[in-house]
Design an enzyme around this catalytic site. Sequence first.
Site, short mmCIF file in Angstrom:
data_model
loop_
_atom_site.label_atom_id
_atom_site.label_comp_id
_atom_site.label_asym_id
_atom_site.label_seq_id
_atom_site.Cartn_x
_atom_site.Cartn_y
_atom_site.Cartn_z
CG ASP A 1 -2.01 -1.09 1.09
OD1 ASP A 1 -2.31 -1.50 -0.05
OD2 ASP A 1 -2.54 -1.52 2.13
CE LYS B 1 -11.34 -4.24 -1.63
NZ LYS B 1 -9.88 -4.04 -1.69
CG ASN C 1 -21.65 -7.91 -21.58
OD1 ASN C 1 -21.45 -9.11 -21.43
ND2 ASN C 1 -22.64 -7.45 -22.33
CB THR C 2 -18.21 -3.46 -17.60
OG1 THR C 2 -18.99 -2.74 -18.55
CG2 THR C 2 -17.00 -2.62 -17.22
CB THR D 1 -12.31 -5.75 6.99
OG1 THR D 1 -11.30 -4.96 6.38
CG2 THR D 1 -12.26 -7.16 6.44
#
Length: 231
Positions: free
Chosen positions: A11, A61, A67-68, A118
């Site tokens: 990150d 995510k 379709n996309t 979360t």
Amino acid sequence: MTPDQVIVALDVPDLPKAIALVDRLPGVGFWKVGLELFVGAGPVILAELKDRGKRIFLDLKFHDIPNTMLGACLSASRYEVDLLTLHATAGSQALTLAAQAMAPLPHPPKLLAITLLTSIGDRQLREELQQPLAVDDYVNAMARLARNAGIDGAVCSPQEVAKLRQTCGPEFLLVTPGVRPLWSAPGDQQRVMIPAQAIAAGANYVVIGRPITADPSPEAAWERLCQDLAV
């Protein structure tokens, strides 16, 4: 539990910081690349990790119309990453299309469904998302939806792992980001557990970020974590 079951979240905002961190932690074999780094560095970070022999969890995510979602999963599969995330709330049609598209590929990623972030607890789920189910029931429903659509596994907090392992069976991958060593602060995640507990509950992998990467000495933090896992 072994260090091979730990995925470290990369990150950081750009390629130089990412490469510097990866090279400081040669013992880490599995890295998570999320939205911040992928947008900041582009797919070159994936090539750099593969050149170093690392496994990759591409945590983008995906959440869109069927379709996309299908096109995004096919595009991401070209990077030959190990794990790829998409939201279960995209629905069964999107999940099924993505799963079917991966099956014939020579090096398909394992698809993981995001059940619930979360950072979201019961109050937010009820009051903000207007969802009457409790968190564990909602997560269980999303995981079942994903499994029935042919998705390989799910991302969930450690509190839901044991129930999902029972519900979804031994072959369903469970990856949990809500884990932190006892010596680290909980941060913005509400549903947390220590790594060994999550694995004992049935998780295949745990994801750990800031306790390692934000430490003044990431090397020392990684070594301390490995010592914890060996106990």
